[in-house]
Design a protein around this motif. Structure first.
Motif, PDB file in Angstrom:
ATOM      1  N   GLN A 179     -10.353   8.802  -9.960  1.00  0.00           N
ATOM      2  CA  GLN A 179      -9.127   8.159  -9.505  1.00  0.00           C
ATOM      3  C   GLN A 179      -9.249   7.793  -8.037  1.00  0.00           C
ATOM      4  N   ALA A 180      -8.568   6.686  -7.668  1.00  0.00           N
ATOM      5  CA  ALA A 180      -8.607   6.227  -6.284  1.00  0.00           C
ATOM      6  C   ALA A 180      -7.868   7.216  -5.394  1.00  0.00           C
ATOM      7  N   ALA A 181      -8.425   7.436  -4.214  1.00  0.00           N
ATOM      8  CA  ALA A 181      -7.784   8.351  -3.264  1.00  0.00           C
ATOM      9  C   ALA A 181      -6.524   7.718  -2.718  1.00  0.00           C
ATOM     10  N   VAL A 210       0.837  -1.201   0.000  1.00  0.00           N
ATOM     11  CA  VAL A 210       0.000   0.000   0.000  1.00  0.00           C
ATOM     12  C   VAL A 210       0.873   1.253   0.000  1.00  0.00           C
ATOM     13  N   ALA A 211       1.902   1.261   0.845  1.00  0.00           N
ATOM     14  CA  ALA A 211       2.772   2.433   0.903  1.00  0.00           C
ATOM     15  C   ALA A 211       3.542   2.622  -0.398  1.00  0.00           C
ATOM     16  N   GLY A 212       3.852   1.534  -1.108  1.00  0.00           N
ATOM     17  CA  GLY A 212       4.582   1.654  -2.361  1.00  0.00           C
ATOM     18  C   GLY A 212       3.779   2.283  -3.471  1.00  0.00           C
ATOM     19  N   THR A 213       2.458   2.205  -3.412  1.00  0.00           N
ATOM     20  CA  THR A 213       1.611   2.810  -4.445  1.00  0.00           C
ATOM     21  C   THR A 213       1.099   4.180  -4.051  1.00  0.00           C
ATOM     22  N   ALA A 214       1.482   4.679  -2.898  1.00  0.00           N
ATOM     23  CA  ALA A 214       0.953   5.967  -2.434  1.00  0.00           C
ATOM     24  C   ALA A 214       1.379   7.106  -3.356  1.00  0.00           C
ATOM     25  N   ALA A 215       2.648   7.117  -3.769  1.00  0.00           N
ATOM     26  CA  ALA A 215       3.133   8.202  -4.615  1.00  0.00           C
ATOM     27  C   ALA A 215       2.421   8.211  -5.965  1.00  0.00           C
ATOM     28  N   GLU A 216       2.246   7.037  -6.547  1.00  0.00           N
ATOM     29  CA  GLU A 216       1.560   6.953  -7.834  1.00  0.00           C
ATOM     30  C   GLU A 216       0.113   7.409  -7.712  1.00  0.00           C
ATOM     31  N   LEU A 217      -0.572   6.964  -6.676  1.00  0.00           N
ATOM     32  CA  LEU A 217      -1.964   7.366  -6.493  1.00  0.00           C
ATOM     33  C   LEU A 217      -2.088   8.854  -6.206  1.00  0.00           C
ATOM     34  N   GLN A 218      -1.148   9.388  -5.458  1.00  0.00           N
ATOM     35  CA  GLN A 218      -1.191  10.817  -5.173  1.00  0.00           C
ATOM     36  C   GLN A 218      -1.030  11.625  -6.451  1.00  0.00           C
ATOM     37  N   ALA A 219      -0.128  11.210  -7.328  1.00  0.00           N
ATOM     38  CA  ALA A 219       0.064  11.931  -8.587  1.00  0.00           C
ATOM     39  C   ALA A 219      -1.169  11.830  -9.472  1.00  0.00           C
ATOM     40  N   ASN A 220      -1.760  10.630  -9.581  1.00  0.00           N
ATOM     41  CA  ASN A 220      -2.967  10.468 -10.402  1.00  0.00           C
ATOM     42  C   ASN A 220      -4.138  11.251  -9.833  1.00  0.00           C
ATOM     43  N   SER A 271      -3.967  13.988  -8.028  1.00  0.00           N
ATOM     44  CA  SER A 271      -3.739  15.419  -8.251  1.00  0.00           C
ATOM     45  C   SER A 271      -4.051  15.796  -9.691  1.00  0.00           C
ATOM     46  N   MET A 272      -3.697  14.924 -10.627  1.00  0.00           N
ATOM     47  CA  MET A 272      -3.988  15.204 -12.030  1.00  0.00           C
ATOM     48  C   MET A 272      -5.482  15.175 -12.309  1.00  0.00           C
ATOM     49  N   SER A 273      -6.191  14.303 -11.645  1.00  0.00           N
ATOM     50  CA  SER A 273      -7.641  14.242 -11.865  1.00  0.00           C
ATOM     51  C   SER A 273      -8.347  15.459 -11.304  1.00  0.00           C
TER      52      SER A 273
END
Length: 1438
Positions: free
Chosen positions: A793-795, A767-777, A779-781
């Motif tokens: 996009q998932a929070a 979960v922590a490894g995907t946090a940066a990717e999800l945060q970027a997606n 923010s873009m959404s």
């Protein structure tokens, strides 16, 4: 005045009229009149029948009952009826009951024990079991000191029948009591020494004699004859004897024949058989009565014996003699007595008086039960009906079990102990509660023992499918609605035993910590359409809602239970009934099994009102509870491990269910409560405490893998790190034998909890490894300037990489210590040790895979740590004896050891994994207790991940991929030709598939850096092909990855790089010079050589890979879900429940699927009226690439295609000829069809060819062949390649229907089969032997030859076939001698004589045998052989 009710009025109208009538208080039109019993005289002596009683209440009077018995008292309850004796008794002594209090010392101990003994037989008292002895029993003879004589009604004076005003009428018992003497009750009195004179009747018989005659008449005769007197019988007998004495023997025989002719033959045979049985019955009765007399004689006293001798006249029979039927026992002979007895009656053991109440006729059915049980009959060859004891064990037919055990009853075989299933079904519907409970408990134990294979014997058929077919599911469901708690408990036990395989849950709990172990296969049957039940008369499928409960339950037992509303009933039992602990545990286990059925079933459990809140509140409390020593009896308000497992299974079913359970906060409160307290301090049993903590960690991990419940990790971070530090102290070395068993058990529980804890950390890392990717997606959404964002996009999660970055050091320390201990040890490892180390290795693999994607990634430091880990830990361990033992175990526990016949006990409507907790040999090999599959997966996955990051250390693993133990395992995998099974237990094979997948990826990484490993590329590529054909639903990502990196990789196909195509050409040239050059020149000397074809296919591997990836990549959604689960992407995972298990994901003939797909599309186009004349270039290229891949595998990897039946291969090649009119004429297509035909006609391949067996993927091979003949007849133009494929099914050893299809329905195609005998690749003997025996086909052969349908110039092979089989049938001495065959032979011989064509006549009469060197293909005799001429001459004369 109220009106009368009219037709059409409802019950409500009648009730309303009744209320109006009562409100008006009118007089009823009818009066209830009591008709008293005429047998009861009134007090004043008047006739009570004329008296009318008016009753104000509207009551119903039952006939023969007093009015007070039907009128209710003011209390509202009915008044209990009292007998006349009871009413008189209550009036005596002021209504007080007189009781006799005996002294305890005077009570017989044996009698007291019998009164207080509550054995199992007390439950079965209502069954009315009778222990009948084989000998007839008699009453003991009376003595003055024994029991009183039984008083008979006829021995006392009768009271006047008229009513008396002054004196109350006495009962029969009172009259008898007054007339009896004290001696009748055993009181000493003066006995008469001289018998009183016995009055005699007119015919000289005493009343006792007359009574005996009358008793015998009543017992033996029918009801219509029982009233006749003995005089009538004697008169009729004398008259018959006088008539017979006047007749001669011839007249008697004549009259006897007339009677037999007039009577029914069955009646005559019955009378004759009855007369034969009379002597035997008389002798047996005499023997039994004599034995009984001898048994009773010692009980007589001397005084009573003297009385008997004084009271008995010499000329009169003694009572014993009369009862035993001895000679001279009565004035009526024994023959007449037996004649009057019914054939089914049994001699009563006592003398029956004529005035005994209801004893005037014998009752054979009741007398049968007074016998002893006969010996059990011998078991037949087909077996006997299975019978079980109350413990669920099979009982032998000849088992010596006392009747006291309660296993004998009034069934069909009362002599055999035990209850059959049918009898248990009947007993479970008894009106007696104890009997229902006993039957249900026995059924439950039988099913449980059957699941564990501990029945104590063998059954001819599987038990559980038979029980489901008999309706045990409905029986248990109906019993579950009972209000009695005992019945509910027994039913719950039976339902749990029926639905749950005992070892399944423990096995699933063990593999939960493995890589992708939380992913579970749904345990529901595969839906198969049943023509008889699922399809209407119009051919339409019946909808689910229109099916009945039995139809649904027959297909799916769990779905049938849900249809029968079992969930609300379970909720009611848990919430309202509040049963004891065993019932609660069974209910929770049933709910777990229902949730494992499917996602839909789990949603039904969640939607059931108040079910889950009740479980959370009652069985997962957060408040303090009282510690219960020993077995817990009340689990309400007490933590239950099964309740937490139920929550885990629900969460596995779907993200929405997990979010719903977490929404209230109740679940996480319980989880935190159970994992923050040390198990020894939880006020629970130590084992329960550890299991509860482990189950809580599992639930939390499932939620975290969805990206849920991450806030608690931040809050409990210090505590979790403290526990991680404590785990560093754990040792993986096996416990010493001197240690106590309890300490070893606690150590195993600690390792299980540590494995669950490490698994939780792995979920947090993902979960922590995907946090940066999800945060970027995210923010873009939310950025309105970015127009590329598609959909919501998932929070991002509440944790990031900074929360897990500190885990690297302690995890590497644990890895180094534990693997170091495992490297140095020589003892076998425990299963708990391997599971815990496997979880640690998977955590490290996930950590390094996610670390490289973070912004804080430090390459140099990371590579240094990898080198240190590889050099100090991984390589030493993978070169140690422990790792070699792991590989040996992986080989031994491979799927090759699985035998599906051992798992055949499960029912199709109730699938199971078939795990046995007591017998590991019955479990699937990959998940047995000693299996090292989980450890191998974790280790190989970690190495694969590290080599992707640091390719420089790949060469260090070269000795590992070349190791003898590893290559031996791969060779065994490649030799496996067993087809993948569809049994649910085979879904566990996915763990071995994962280990093999990571081993192949490891070799791929090593082979790119080390050239020395290329010598094993053929072995690894063959293993990859074997694995590819065995991957299961849910492994779509592995399928895609293997195709893109392994299967079509030139590094794995070394033959193309080491000059194998050139060697193939050289071998072909050598073989051509060594053999005759005249073999099939039309196919051998045309087209490119074999080496050129292989080299061209090798060069087109990239195009072939693209073709298959596009073809198998159509399921985009399934591929995306599989990738999310394989790569651990929490925000994309919706459920950890895999698709339904239907066997392998791809068919075994997957390499032929593009051909089949192309043929299907062509058929669809023709159905829409489009003719397929020429294919587009890209489709033609795809077809050629498919043929190239097939030819390459048939040449270089033939072992990988052994699972494909040869007939299926030929059927797939047929699709090339059926697609388009001239596709087979294309040079690129023809160049690969010709060498494939040469391969499929080799002797080894022809032995395996069988067109009579069902062909996978083909509904009817006959229809396919008919379509091929039509195509050949239309477009072939005598093409030899096409002709060879047509001739393949025409071989003599295949079905005669295929040959008839050509000779009868497609006779025009015979002219196009102009292939010469010398050019036939197949042996000509395959079409000539064995000789044809079908008379119809032989007749067709003859007519075809005579009429010129087939001739030698244009169809030499078919002409030779017909000629050979006809001459063999006509002139061979081995032909059938049956009349039909003889007539057919004579008919054909006459046709031969009538042939006008001299050439055909010469061939038929002078045919010698096949000869390939001859221009005709056969040789002839110079003239007709003499024996043939003789046969023709004999046929001409006849």
């Amino acid at each position: 005045m109220l009106r009368r009710p009219k037709p059409g009025e409802t019950e409500e109208d009648l009730l309303r009229q009744q209320q109006e009538f009562l409100a008006q208080q009118q007089t009823a039109a009818a009066t209830v009149v009591k008709r008293p019993d005429k047998r009861k005289p009134s007090a004043d002596g008047s006739d009570s029948a004329d008296k009318v009683i008016s009753v104000k209440k509207d009551v119903v009077q039952l006939a023969g009952l007093p009015l007070s018995s039907t009128v209710f008292e003011s209390s509202g309850g009915p008044q209990k009826k009292k007998s006349r004796f009871k009413e008189q008794q209550t009036t005596v002594s002021g209504g007080q009951r007189v009781t006799f209090d005996l002294d305890e010392d005077e009570v017989d101990p044996e009698e007291a024990m019998e009164k207080r003994d509550t054995h199992i037989t007390s439950v079965l008292t209502k069954i009315m079991e009778r222990d009948a002895a084989p000998t007839t029993r008699f009453l003991p003879q009376t003595t003055n000191q024994g029991f009183p004589t039984v008083l008979h009604r006829g021995t006392g004076k009768q009271q006047a029948s008229g009513p008396s005003k002054t004196k109350k009428k006495k009962s029969l018992f009172a009259q008898q009591f007054d007339s009896s003497s004290p001696s009748s009750f055993g009181v000493t009195a003066h006995h008469q020494t001289t018998p009183s004179p016995t009055p005699r009747t007119a015919n000289g018989q005493s009343p006792d004699d007359m009574r005996e005659n009358k008793e015998s008449d009543n017992m033996g005769a029918s009801p219509g004859i029982s009233g006749s007197s003995s005089q009538d019988w004697e008169e009729i007998d004398h008259e018959n004897m006088a008539t017979l004495s006047k007749m001669s023997e011839a007249e008697i025989l004549a009259e006897q024949r007339k009677l037999k002719a007039m009577l029914d033959p069955s009646l005559v045979s019955f009378i004759q058989s009855r007369n034969k049985q009379k002597p035997e019955a008389t002798s047996s009765a005499s023997t039994s009565q004599t034995d009984s007399t001898e048994m009773t004689e010692p009980m007589e006293t001397e005084h009573s014996a003297n009385d008997k001798s004084q009271c008995t006249h010499p000329e009169e029979p003694t009572p014993n003699a009369a009862a035993a039927g001895l000679p001279g026992s009565d004035t009526v002979s024994d023959v007449k007595e037996s004649d009057r007895m019914d054939e089914e009656s049994v001699q009563p053991p006592i003398r029956v008086g004529d005035k005994w109440v209801h004893m005037d006729q014998a009752e054979p059915d009741k007398l049968e039960w007074m016998k002893d049980l006969p010996k059990p009959s011998a078991k037949s060859k087909e077996g006997a009906q299975g019978r079980f004891d109350f413990n669920g064990q099979l009982v032998a037919r000849d088992a010596q079990i006392p009747v006291r055990e309660g296993l004998h009853h009034h069934g069909d075989e009362q002599e055999v102990p035990g209850y059959s299933l049918e009898e248990l079904f009947t007993l479970s519907r008894s009106a007696v509660t104890q009997q229902r409970v006993l039957a249900l408990q026995t059924l439950a134990r039988v099913i449980y023992n059957c699941r564990l294979n501990q029945l104590g014997g063998e059954l001819l058929e599987p038990l559980i499918p038979k029980l489901l077919e008999a309706g045990v599911l409905f029986l248990l469901r109906w019993s579950l609605d009972d209000s009695n708690e005992g019945v509910i408990a027994a039913t719950m036990e039976g339902l749990a035993a029926l639905l749950i395989q005992p070892g399944d849950e423990s096995t699933l709990d063990r593999v939960f910590g493995w890589h992708r172990g939380m992913e579970t296969t749904p345990m529901h049957p595969v839906s198969v359409l049943n023509d008889a039940e699922d399809v209407t008369e119009e051919g339409e499928e019946i909808q689910e809602k229109d099916k009945t409960d039995p139809q649904i339950a027959k297909q799916d037992a769990i779905k049938g239970l849900l249809r029968m509303k079992v969930l609300p009933r379970l909720r009611y039992i848990l919430e309202v009934v509040r049963p004891p602990a065993p019932v609660v545990l069974n209910a929770l286990a049933i709910l777990v099994r229902v949730c494992r059925h499917s996602q839909e079933a789990a949603h039904e459990v969640m939607k059931c009102p108040r079910l889950m809140p009740t479980i959370l509140d009652q069985f997962l409390p957060t408040a303090a509870w009282k510690h219960q020593e020993g077995i817990v009896s009340d689990v309400y308000g007490y933590p239950v491990v099964l309740a937490m497992k139920l929550i885990k299974v629900l969460c596995v079913a779907g993200r929405n269910i997990a979010a719903s359970l977490l929404s209230s906060g109740r679940l996480m409160a319980s989880i935190v409560r159970y994992i923050t307290v040390d198990p020894p301090d939880m006020q629970l049993n130590i084992a329960e405490a550890y299991e509860l903590s482990t189950a809580s960690l599992h639930v939390w991990r499932v939620c975290v893998d969805y990206g849920l419940a991450c806030d608690e990790y931040r809050e409990l971070y210090p505590l979790l790190m403290q526990q991680l530090m404590l785990f560093r102290r754990l040792s993986v070395l096996p416990q010493l034998s001197s240690d106590e068993e309890s300490d070893a058990a606690v150590h195993r529980l600690q390792m299980n909890r540590a494995a669950a804890f490490i698994g939780l950390l792995e979920g947090v890392v993902n979960v922590a490894g995907t946090a940066a990717e999800l945060q970027a997606n995210f923010s873009m959404s939310n950025d309105k300037t970015q127009a590329t964002a598609s959909g919501p996009q998932a929070a991002p999660p509440s944790i990031n990489w900074s929360h897990v970055s500190g885990l690297e050091a302690p995890l590497e320390f644990c890895c180094m210590r534990w693997l170091g201990e495992m490297t140095d040890t020589t003892r076998s490892l425990d299963a708990e040790v391997m599971d815990m180390v496997s979880c640690l290795l998977n955590l490290l693999a996930s950590f390094y895979a996610r670390y490289t994607q973070q912004a804080c990634y430090r390459p140099i430091e990371c590579l240094h740590n990898i080198e240190k880990l590889v050099d100090c830990t991984l390589v030493p361990f993978m070169t140690s004896a422990t790792f070699f033992n792991v590989m040996v175990n992986l080989k031994l526990q491979s799927t090759l050891r699985f035998k599906e016949e051992e798992m055949s006990l499960s029912a199709p409507s109730l699938p199971e994994f078939g795990c046995d907790p007591h017998n590991q040999d019955r479990n699937y090999p990959s998940v047995r207790k000693d299996s090292s599959c989980g450890l191998a997966i974790g280790l190989l996955r970690l190495v694969h991940t590290l080599l992707k990051i640091h390719k420089g250390v790949a060469k260090k693993f070269c000795p590992i991929v070349e190791n003898t133990y590893v290559t031996a395992y791969l060779k065994r995998i490649c030799k496996n030709t067993q087809k993948p099974s569809t049994h649910l237990a085979c879904s566990f094979a996915r763990f071995e598939h994962q280990a093999l997948y990571y081993l192949l990826r490891l070799y791929h990484s090593v082979a790119q850096q080390a050239e020395s490993c290329h010598q094993y590329s053929i072995l690894y590529h063959s293993a990859a092909l074997s694995l590819f054909a065995r991957l299961q639903p849910g492994d779509e990502y592995y399928v895609h990855d293997l195709m893109s990196s392994v299967l079509f990789n030139t590094d794995f196909i070394a033959e193309g790089r080491i000059g194998d195509p050139i060697a193939a050409d050289l071998a072909d040239r050598l073989s051509m010079t060594a053999t005759e050059p005249s073999t099939a020149p039309s196919l051998i000397h045309t087209g490119p050589s074999r080496g050129q074809l292989l080299q061209t296919a090798y060069e087109h591997l990239v195009g072939i890979r693209n073709l298959y990836m596009v073809f198998f990549g159509t399921d985009v959604e399934g591929l995306a879900k599989s990738r999310s689960r394989s790569l651990h992407q929490p925000h994309r995972i919706d459920s950890f429940m895999l698709p339904a298990f239907t066997g392998a994901l791809l068919p075994v003939d997957w390499i032929f699927l593009p051909l089949l797909h192309l043929y299907t599309e062509a058929q669809k186009a023709e159905m829409h009226g489009k003719s397929v004349k020429a294919l587009p270039p890209h489709i033609l290229s795809a077809l050629v690439d498919t043929l190239r891949w097939i030819y390459m595998l048939e040449t270089w990897r033939p072992e990988s295609l052994k699972m494909v039946p040869q007939a299926a291969k030929i059927a797939r090649i047929f699709c090339v000829f059926l697609t388009g009119s001239d596709l087979f004429l294309e040079d690129s297509v023809r160049h690969y069809l010709t060498p494939l035909l040469r391969i499929y006609t080799q002797p080894d391949y022809l032995k395996l060819l069988d067109f009579d067996a069902p062909v996978p993927g083909v509904t009817s091979f006959y229809d396919l062949f008919m379509e091929l003949l039509t195509q050949y007849e239309a477009v072939s133009f005598g093409d030899p390649l096409f002709a060879h494929f047509v001739l393949l099914p025409m071989q003599q050893r295949f079905s005669v229907g295929i040959r008839k299809a050509l000779w009868c329905e497609h006779a025009d195609a015979l002219r196009a089969l102009n292939l010469p005998v010398s050019q036939l690749i197949l042996p000509i003997e395959n079409y000539l032997y064995p000789r044809e025996t079908n008379l119809e086909l032989l007749t067709i052969y003859m007519s075809s030859l005579i009429n010129g349908v087939v001739r030698q110039p244009w169809s030499p092979i078919m002409y030779l076939m017909a000629l050979h089989h006809l001459t063999g049938f006509l002139f061979s001495g081995t032909s059938s001698d049956q009349s039909e065959a003889v007539r057919a032979r004579l008919k054909l011989l006459r046709q031969v004589l009538a042939v006008k064509d001299q050439l055909i006549l010469n061939h038929l009469t002078c045919y010698q045998g096949p000869d390939v060197s001859s221009p005709h293909g056969f040789s002839l005799y110079p003239s007709i052989p003499p024996e043939r001429a003789a046969i023709l001459e004999a046929a001409q004369k006849r």
